[in-house]
Design an enzyme around this catalytic site. Structure first.
Site, short mmCIF file in Angstrom:
data_model
loop_
_atom_site.label_atom_id
_atom_site.label_comp_id
_atom_site.label_asym_id
_atom_site.label_seq_id
_atom_site.Cartn_x
_atom_site.Cartn_y
_atom_site.Cartn_z
NE ARG A 185 -1.81 -8.65 0.66
CZ ARG A 185 -1.32 -7.74 1.44
NH1 ARG A 185 -0.13 -7.36 1.18
NH2 ARG A 185 -2.22 -6.96 2.09
CG ASP A 220 -1.95 -1.28 1.28
OD1 ASP A 220 -2.02 -1.57 0.38
OD2 ASP A 220 -2.32 -1.27 2.44
CB VAL A 268 -4.46 -9.98 -8.94
CG1 VAL A 268 -3.58 -9.67 -10.02
CG2 VAL A 268 -5.41 -11.01 -9.36
CG LEU A 296 14.61 -8.26 -25.53
CD1 LEU A 296 14.38 -8.13 -24.22
CD2 LEU A 296 14.69 -9.88 -25.81
#
Length: 770
Positions: A291, A156, A289, A651
């Site tokens: 975490r 968070d 998801v 890439l």
């Protein structure tokens, strides 16, 4: 051997966060490196209270191959027993049994507060153990002091005083992956999506993902919407649709509330949109998801740096030092008194409970406040107060870099807010000379934020090849400000324009360079736009290569990265993937070093970890090419390991920008145009602009902790033009960490320890860059 005789224990507690493993690995290896014994405590505080097999001594290989794993390999649990004195008494006994008096806790504010209580009670707990006859007085004397250091692991980013907590950047990666995926389906069906992200008391994830995705509306607990927001929101969503947008994205933090403190749920918002506007609307709750998944490069490097610093803090602790948390400020390690941070974190919650919302935003820190203001500025077009007389042209120069489009978008929109006429130029300076210049409006740059590469098109051409034609177009289009977004060529090009001012009065205009290159080699900034995305791309490839090597056993991969002469990309990728070596031009190496590296890998093959990864920057040495290294390693390692080459190539330039680059680009675009507007006002008199001071042509960049503007003419003195590098580069001190974590015996005398800084309302109000 500064830590000989010390015992350090490390535990992870509270909710898991990506990057915790990198921190455990760094604490363990740094501890062993300084000669201390290191213990891993499994299952958080529960393992500390239970003892037994939950406390195990670690060796160097215990933490091998975990840097790329999400979550925490030593487990974490919420523990009721540790909140009681009886539980803490058992914990103290378990630590004393192993002679552990140094504890490193990786967790959120609850876990760290618990550790501080444990430390303050330590003396009393030992007395009680002596009284109960569980330990002798001599043992109590030997273990009389407990040192504690905290690393904040929380997705968070809700811990005040620290810039970034472990796991935040990775959680933002997960959120942006979902938003990018949802955007495509929403566009196909002209849908509205309400996305609910984590953040019960802190809106950081919602705010930054809203800023990085250009969401239409945003709900965060720190700043509830004004009463009557329902009408305003529906009106705004309808307006964007009528302007031709095919989708709406609304982001809501799970702790969102209205002015009276009543929760606002994602379903309430959905029903509102359906009832009032009739739009096809869907809710997506991201949940856990966020975490999960592999840690981003930023989190791996952050955790490794913080883990190293944590061990240093324990080594240097005295009876008078308060329990501290280790944090990053800009790119410098700092130590902050634990309880000061906890206090301010509690103050935010209190301010929110008492509905002092403006204060809550200020206590979150200056960068949180900036994010919020910039989001409000860019989300919705506000008509300019008055038309300005200035024309502003924006172009991309050099090779494409992720985040360029984010910078163009925010620069265009802020320019329009300021009332300027804004032009974009295709194909760099060449396009400027050929007149490929067009005026743009607010909605022409919608949806550019998440696009990789360069939408305007970019070329490496320098102005000196077409100066006359550039001057002609600057005059024709009446351009008074030039914003150049690009790499070393962008800087060099603006320098050429400034040096041509003596010849052409038309070039006495305001110019600004936003450094954007995967190589991170532009002078005047610590970070270039696009380098974070490139490091993540290189890191993901190396993770896969490592996995392949683990399967085949006894194999060493030699991976070549881009970056020109600048070794930033290979050094930071090396730290993020736990490479055995990274060869760069700035850190000269000889055949003796190569021999030492080969021997090091030969020794490593005798352990359980039978794989190696060596990174080589493309121009690190004229003669020791990738091919040469391959031949050397192959013949020296014959019969012990075999070799493979991987050239990562382009890439590293592609892919969608990372959350950091989207945000960084957005902020640099805003700050650059605001600075240019100010300079244009100063240089304007009697209906024309005349700017010829050194200060009127600058590079904007992040230096240590602040956004700074450096005149291109002054940067010339500190630039190596032959190798296209700044003469001094801050990231070279990261190489110590790379070598230490790869088990090389090196001297750490050059290691710069973090200083103790205090956290007050004043320090929180200081402009921190990001």
């Amino acid at each position: 051997m500064a830590g000989a005789g010390m015992a350090i224990a490390v535990l992870t507690s509270g909710g898991d966060a990506q990057g915790m493993n990198a921190a455990v690995r760094a604490v363990t290896r740094m501890g062993i490196y300084v000669g201390a014994k290191v213990f891993l405590i499994y299952e958080g505080y529960e393992g500390l209270v239970e003892g037994g097999d939950n406390i195990k001594q670690a060796n160097w290989l215990s933490v091998s191959n975990i840097i790329q794993l999400g979550g925490t390999v030593i487990g974490s649990a919420r523990c009721k027993a540790f909140t009681t004195r009886a539980g803490r008494l058992r914990a103290a006994r378990n630590l004393v049994e192993h002679g552990i008096t140094n504890l490193c806790v990786i967790g959120g504010d609850g876990s760290l507060t618990g550790a501080d209580i444990f430390r303050s009670e330590w003396g009393g707990l030992l007395e009680e153990l002596v009284r109960d006859g569980q330990i002798s007085e001599q043992v109590a004397r030997e273990n009389c002091r407990l040192n504690i250091v905290g690393l904040v692991g929380s997705i968070d980013n809700d811990f005040c005083g620290t810039d970034m907590t472990i796991g935040t950047d990775s959680a933002l990666h997960r959120i942006m992956e979902v938003i990018d995926a949802i955007t495509t389906t929403a566009q196909s069906h002209q849908r509205t999506f309400v996305l609910e992200v984590m953040g019960r008391h802190c809106g950081y994830l919602a705010l930054v993902s809203g800023l990085a995705s250009g969401a239409d509306w945003l709900f965060i607990p720190e700043s509830p919407p004004e009463d009557g927001w329902e009408d305003l929101m529906c009106e705004r969503l309808g307006e964007t649709r009528s302007r031709g947008s095919r989708l709406n994205i609304i982001i809501i933090a799970e702790g969102a509330i209205d002015r009276s403190g009543k929760p606002i749920s994602s379903n309430y918002v959905k029903d509102l949109v359906v009832q009032r506007l009739g739009f096809d609307t869907r809710v997506t709750v991201l949940g856990h998801v966020q975490r999960g998944g592999t840690p981003s490069a930023f989190d791996r490097v952050l955790s490794s740096k913080m883990g190293m610093e944590a061990v240093m803090a324990l080594l240097e602790a005295t009876p008078d030092t308060p329990a501290c948390v280790v944090s990053l400020s800009g790119n410098q390690s700092v130590r902050l008194p634990l309880m000061e941070c906890v206090q301010v974190t509690k103050d935010v919650q209190k301010a929110m409970d008492e509905k002092r919302f403006d204060e809550a935003i200020q206590l979150r820190g200056r960068s949180f406040e900036n994010n919020w203001n910039i989001y409000k500025l860019l989300a919705h077009q506000k008509p300019a107060q008055e038309k300005s007389p200035f024309g502003l042209a924006i172009l991309n120069v050099g090779a494409p870099a992720a985040g360029m489009n984010a910078a163009v978008r925010s620069a265009v929109r802020i320019g329009i807010c300021q009332g300027h006429t804004v032009y974009v130029v295709s194909d760099g300076f060449e396009g400027l000379s050929k007149g490929q210049i067009r005026e743009v409006g607010w909605h022409d740059v919608a949806g550019w934020l998440g696009r990789g590469g360069s939408m305007l098109g970019t070329k490496r051409t320098l102005p000196k090849t077409c100066m006359e034609k550039i001057v002609e177009n600057v005059r024709k289009f009446n351009i008074q400000g030039l914003l150049v977004i690009g790499g070393f060529e962008a800087y060099e090009g603006v320098l050429q324009l400034v040096e041509a001012r003596r010849q052409y009065e038309e070039l006495c205009i305001v110019m600004c360079v936003i450094p954007a290159t995967i190589s991170n080699n532009v002078p005047g900034t610590d970070f270039s736009l696009g380098s974070d995305t490139a490091v993540n791309a290189a890191m993901e490839s190396c993770d896969r290569i490592k996995q392949s090597a683990s399967g085949t056993k006894r194999r060493v991969f030699i991976v070549e990265t881009m970056g020109g002469y600048c070794g930033y990309l290979s050094t930071v990728t090396g730290i993020a993937v736990g490479a055995d070596a990274a060869y760069v031009y700035e850190d000269p190496f000889t055949i003796h070093d190569l021999k030492a590296n080969v021997e090091h890998l030969t020794d490593k093959m005798k352990t359980d970890i039978q794989r190696g990864l060596v990174l080589r920057n493309e121009k690190c040495h004229e003669h020791y090419t990738t091919e040469f290294l391959y031949n050397l390693y192959s013949s020296e390692g014959k019969g012990i390991f075999d070799c493979r080459i991987n050239v990562l190539g382009h890439l590293q330039q592609g892919g969608a920008p990372t959350p950091f680059d989207r945000n960084y680009g957005t902020k640099l675009g805003v700050k650059a145009v605001l600075w240019m507007s100010e300079k244009l006002q100063e240089a304007y008199s009697k209906g024309r602009t005349f700017a010829n001071s050194a200060e009127s042509a600058c590079v904007i960049g992040l230096r240590k902790k602040v956004v700074a503007f450096s005149p291109v003419t002054e940067l010339k003195k500190v630039t190596d033009f032959e190798h296209r590098l700044p003469q001094e580069q801050w990231w070279l001190n990261l190489r110590l960490m790379l070598k230490m974590l790869a088990n090389y015996q090196i001297s750490l005398t050059e290691y710069i320890s973090g200083t103790m800084e205090h956290v007050t309302r004043r320090t929180l109000s200081i402009e921190k860059g990001f």
